[in-house]
Write a protein that holds these residues in place. Structure first.
Motif, mmCIF file in Angstrom:
data_model
loop_
_atom_site.group_PDB
_atom_site.id
_atom_site.type_symbol
_atom_site.label_atom_id
_atom_site.label_comp_id
_atom_site.label_asym_id
_atom_site.label_seq_id
_atom_site.Cartn_x
_atom_site.Cartn_y
_atom_site.Cartn_z
ATOM 1 N N ASN A 150 -0.504 0.361 5.561
ATOM 2 C CA ASN A 150 -1.722 0.354 6.387
ATOM 3 C C ASN A 150 -1.429 -0.216 7.775
ATOM 4 O O ASN A 150 -2.344 -0.572 8.499
ATOM 5 C CB ASN A 150 -2.790 -0.501 5.697
ATOM 6 C CG ASN A 150 -4.042 0.296 5.420
ATOM 7 O OD1 ASN A 150 -4.067 1.516 5.633
ATOM 8 N ND2 ASN A 150 -5.083 -0.364 4.969
ATOM 9 N N ARG A 159 0.824 -1.208 0.000
ATOM 10 C CA ARG A 159 0.000 0.000 0.000
ATOM 11 C C ARG A 159 0.863 1.265 0.000
ATOM 12 O O ARG A 159 0.348 2.363 -0.156
ATOM 13 C CB ARG A 159 -0.921 0.016 1.239
ATOM 14 C CG ARG A 159 -1.963 -1.091 1.266
ATOM 15 C CD ARG A 159 -3.053 -0.909 0.224
ATOM 16 N NE ARG A 159 -3.781 0.334 0.370
ATOM 17 C CZ ARG A 159 -4.813 0.527 1.189
ATOM 18 N NH1 ARG A 159 -5.236 -0.461 1.942
ATOM 19 N NH2 ARG A 159 -5.431 1.686 1.241
ATOM 20 N N ALA A 180 -12.343 3.802 0.939
ATOM 21 C CA ALA A 180 -11.191 4.492 0.365
ATOM 22 C C ALA A 180 -11.663 5.656 -0.484
ATOM 23 O O ALA A 180 -12.575 5.520 -1.299
ATOM 24 C CB ALA A 180 -10.385 3.534 -0.479
ATOM 25 N N PRO A 225 -7.754 9.759 -4.323
ATOM 26 C CA PRO A 225 -6.981 10.986 -4.198
ATOM 27 C C PRO A 225 -6.997 11.775 -5.495
ATOM 28 O O PRO A 225 -7.395 11.267 -6.542
ATOM 29 C CB PRO A 225 -5.577 10.466 -3.907
ATOM 30 C CG PRO A 225 -5.532 9.151 -4.600
ATOM 31 C CD PRO A 225 -6.911 8.595 -4.538
ATOM 32 N N THR A 282 -1.930 3.859 -1.013
ATOM 33 C CA THR A 282 -2.782 3.835 -2.208
ATOM 34 C C THR A 282 -4.222 3.610 -1.761
ATOM 35 O O THR A 282 -4.452 3.013 -0.704
ATOM 36 C CB THR A 282 -2.378 2.683 -3.143
ATOM 37 O OG1 THR A 282 -2.447 1.470 -2.395
ATOM 38 C CG2 THR A 282 -0.995 2.877 -3.699
ATOM 39 N N PRO A 283 -5.192 4.052 -2.544
ATOM 40 C CA PRO A 283 -6.576 3.723 -2.189
ATOM 41 C C PRO A 283 -6.805 2.224 -2.336
ATOM 42 O O PRO A 283 -6.083 1.553 -3.075
ATOM 43 C CB PRO A 283 -7.403 4.518 -3.199
ATOM 44 C CG PRO A 283 -6.475 4.886 -4.289
ATOM 45 C CD PRO A 283 -5.093 4.871 -3.757
ATOM 46 N N GLN A 338 -8.060 8.823 4.303
ATOM 47 C CA GLN A 338 -8.786 7.591 4.015
ATOM 48 C C GLN A 338 -9.821 7.398 5.115
ATOM 49 O O GLN A 338 -9.492 7.477 6.290
ATOM 50 C CB GLN A 338 -7.807 6.422 4.006
ATOM 51 C CG GLN A 338 -8.417 5.112 3.624
ATOM 52 C CD GLN A 338 -7.392 3.989 3.629
ATOM 53 O OE1 GLN A 338 -7.558 2.992 2.986
ATOM 54 N NE2 GLN A 338 -6.321 4.159 4.369
ATOM 55 N N LEU A 389 -4.065 9.653 2.245
ATOM 56 C CA LEU A 389 -3.843 9.299 0.844
ATOM 57 C C LEU A 389 -3.022 10.356 0.138
ATOM 58 O O LEU A 389 -2.725 10.234 -1.050
ATOM 59 C CB LEU A 389 -5.193 9.141 0.133
ATOM 60 C CG LEU A 389 -6.089 7.997 0.648
ATOM 61 C CD1 LEU A 389 -7.510 8.167 0.159
ATOM 62 C CD2 LEU A 389 -5.546 6.661 0.205
ATOM 63 N N SER A 390 -2.694 11.431 0.866
ATOM 64 C CA SER A 390 -1.925 12.516 0.256
ATOM 65 C C SER A 390 -0.594 12.660 0.982
ATOM 66 O O SER A 390 -0.474 12.336 2.164
ATOM 67 C CB SER A 390 -2.708 13.825 0.352
ATOM 68 O OG SER A 390 -3.054 14.073 1.696
#
Lengths: 362, 227
Positions: free
Chosen positions: A282, A192, A338, A341, A223-224, A333, A323-324
């Motif tokens: 995560n 992730r 999710a 972004p 990542t989403p 998130q 997510l940024s």
């Protein structure tokens, strides 16, 4: 801060590649300094020293130059991060032969020690190989990530206060600063996030000892959630993976140059040590260290007990991993959901955001 | 001959099993244990000082050799604070309050050995804590027993069979003061290796970071069932 000094500081901070309004700011600051005789801003001492400066006599404000040395490798080094810790655990026991005397006992102890080292070494190797196997689907993209190309793109993205250029490892350069970097990227076990481990050294002038040398570890945003962990990285010819590498390197450059050019107080060196909890992909991790600087979206710069610098998102700052990246518009998130972004290409670093805002105000 | 073998086998069986105490097995939290109408006292035993533990170095000479080999780590371990572990009491109290439980924090360090002993029976407390029932007007007593903190390195006689790892051992349990039964029994043991190499005297930064990580993980494991 008085007006002339404020103008000068603004110029120094934002005019890396000065557009026309920057030139205006520079002239305004110098004119202000000449008339008001106020305390000079950093970098304007020479101009402030003259009490009657005419535009014709104004010295050119030179940007300092920076050479970023390429590592020896052609391609960026990517590895899988091992989640297994068996090699750091217990190895096997052994029954020593009886009746063999002192020599037999010593021989037994030495044999046992060699066996244990061998067992743990082979376990470690197996763990690393298993972790690297995770990267197979990414190879088509990773094999295109040339050091020279990505390091140059990162230098542009970093918007440093110095005029940076990438130079080969052995080239003799005449620059104000030299930055050496040995980057290794790791994909986290949950795939992730990507993290960058880099040994960095900044030299002032030519052939001097480094004025700043540290290992930095920077985490990408997660990542989403997706159907496969690879798809967010590999979609659109690996755009997110390429952007993550560029962005992580650019953050590393900024940390190094800020560390080399700013006083310890400005970089928060006196912060107390505590146990911080942060996101690695995560997964929640812990580190003992001092929080030197906080950014939006829970991101922070932490100095750990090995004196390494970590740019990570703290768990206390966000209930879920962001997510940024630091400097981008904050996207969190949501638990169990999710949020997509903004496209990586449209993200803007904090420095340039503030520059745009200032330009509009001016 | 056969009789002699039978007697010897029986003696061996009694010798091997007769004196062994059955270890207390985990007890899942009962549903009514943390009900809003229940008054629960929360107590913490004394926070142990950090130390190094070298199991497996059995003989006297092995122990001496192992102690000597790890002397710089032991010296460093004794400088480490274990106060962060004490924060678990506050965390437990806050978690229970969030659930609406009436919580009473028992002052000071609880020393179970100062309470009358009871016979060892499965799922029953071997100490009589009933005097706290009257003193604090509580129905149940939640105890966090901190058993050890520091670094653990396995040995096989003279040879280390593992790198040192940060280690925390604790048990969380709830005693129903009316029945003396355990409503919850949760042993926690956390082992964390150093990230990267461990042998970095005199400050052992990798192991020290693992030490504080182990403390946080142990606290998390103790508090999580109460949330």
């Amino acid at each position: 801060m008085k007006r002339p000094a404020w103008f000068a500081a603004l110029w120094a901070e934002h005019c890396v590649r000065p557009p026309s309004w920057c030139a205006g700011l520079a002239l305004a600051s110098l004119a202000g300094l000449a008339s008001a005789q106020s305390a000079p801003a950093p970098g304007t001492a020479a101009q402030a020293a003259g009490s009657t400066l005419s535009p014709a006599a104004l010295p050119q404000v030179q940007l300092q130059t920076l050479a970023i040395r390429l590592p020896a490798e052609t391609l960026l080094r990517f590895r899988g991060q091992s989640a297994d810790e068996k090699s750091q655990g217990a190895a096997g026991g052994m029954v020593y032969p009886g009746g063999a005397g002192l020599a037999g006992l010593i021989a037994g102890v030495l044999t046992h020690a060699v066996m244990n080292d061998s067992i743990r070494s082979s376990q470690r190797k197996a763990e690393e190989e298993a972790a690297d196997a995770m990267l197979r689907p990414y190879r088509p993209v990773l094999d295109q990530l040339l050091c020279a190309e990505v390091l140059a793109q990162a230098a542009e993205l970093a918007q440093l206060a110095q005029k940076a250029r990438i130079v080969p490892a052995q080239e003799v350069v005449d620059t104000d600063w030299t930055l050496k970097i040995a980057p290794v990227f790791y994909m986290t076990p949950d795939q992730r996030a990507v993290l960058l481990d880099a040994d960095m050294a900044v030299e002032k002038g030519i052939g001097s000892d480094p004025v700043w040398r540290k290992r930095v570890r920077l985490m990408s945003p997660v990542t989403p959630a997706a159907t496969t962990p690879q798809s967010p990285w590999l979609d659109e010819d690996g755009r997110r993976l390429r952007h993550a590498a560029r962005h992580l390197l650019s953050r590393a450059y900024r940390i190094a140059m800020e560390g080399a050019t700013q006083a310890p107080v400005a970089t928060g060196e006196a912060a107390p040590e505590r146990t911080v909890r942060f996101w690695e992909g995560n997964t929640k991790r812990f580190e003992r260290g001092a929080v030197l600087k906080r950014d939006d979206c829970g991101w922070a710069l932490v100095r750990n007990l090995r004196d390494e610098l970590l740019s990570v998102s703290l768990v206390e700052g966000a209930s879920m991993p962001p997510l940024s990246a630091p400097g981008e518009d904050c996207v969190l998130q949501e638990a169990g959901k999710a949020v997509a972004p903004q496209p990586a290409a449209s993200s803007v670093p904090a420095a340039s955001s503030s520059a745009v805002a200032t330009a509009a105000a001016t | 001959m056969f009789r002699s073998i039978t007697i010897a086998a029986m003696v061996a069986l009694v010798a091997l099993t007769g004196c062994a105490t059955k270890p207390q097995l985990p007890v899942a939290m009962k549903t009514d244990t943390l009900a809003p109408q229940v008054r629960v006292g929360v107590a913490l035993t004394a926070v142990p000082k950090a130390d190094t533990y070298l199991p497996g170095a059995g003989c006297l000479l092995c122990m001496a050799a192992a102690s000597m080999a790890n002397s710089s780590l032991t010296a460093h371990t004794k400088t480490l604070a274990s106060d962060d572990l004490a924060m678990v009491k506050t965390q437990v109290v806050e978690s229970l309050k969030k659930k609406g439980v009436q919580v009473v924090a028992i002052d000071g360090d609880l020393d179970p050995t100062k309470f009358p002993e009871l016979p060892n029976e499965p799922n029953l407390s071997n100490r009589d804590y009933r005097r706290l029932q009257a003193e604090y007007k509580i129905d149940k007593l939640l105890i966090i027993r901190l058993e050890g903190v520091g670094f653990l390195r396995n040995y096989a006689s003279y040879v280390p069979t593992s790198d040192p790892r940060a280690w925390v051992k604790a048990t969380g349990y709830v005693v129903d003061l009316r029945t003396n039964a355990y409503d919850w029994w949760q042993p926690v043991e956390v082992l964390r290796p150093a990230q990267g190499k461990w042998d970095e005297p005199p400050r052992f930064p990798g192991l020290t970071a693992a030490y504080y990580e182990a403390i946080e993980l142990a606290k998390e494991q103790l508090v999580q069932p109460l949330q």
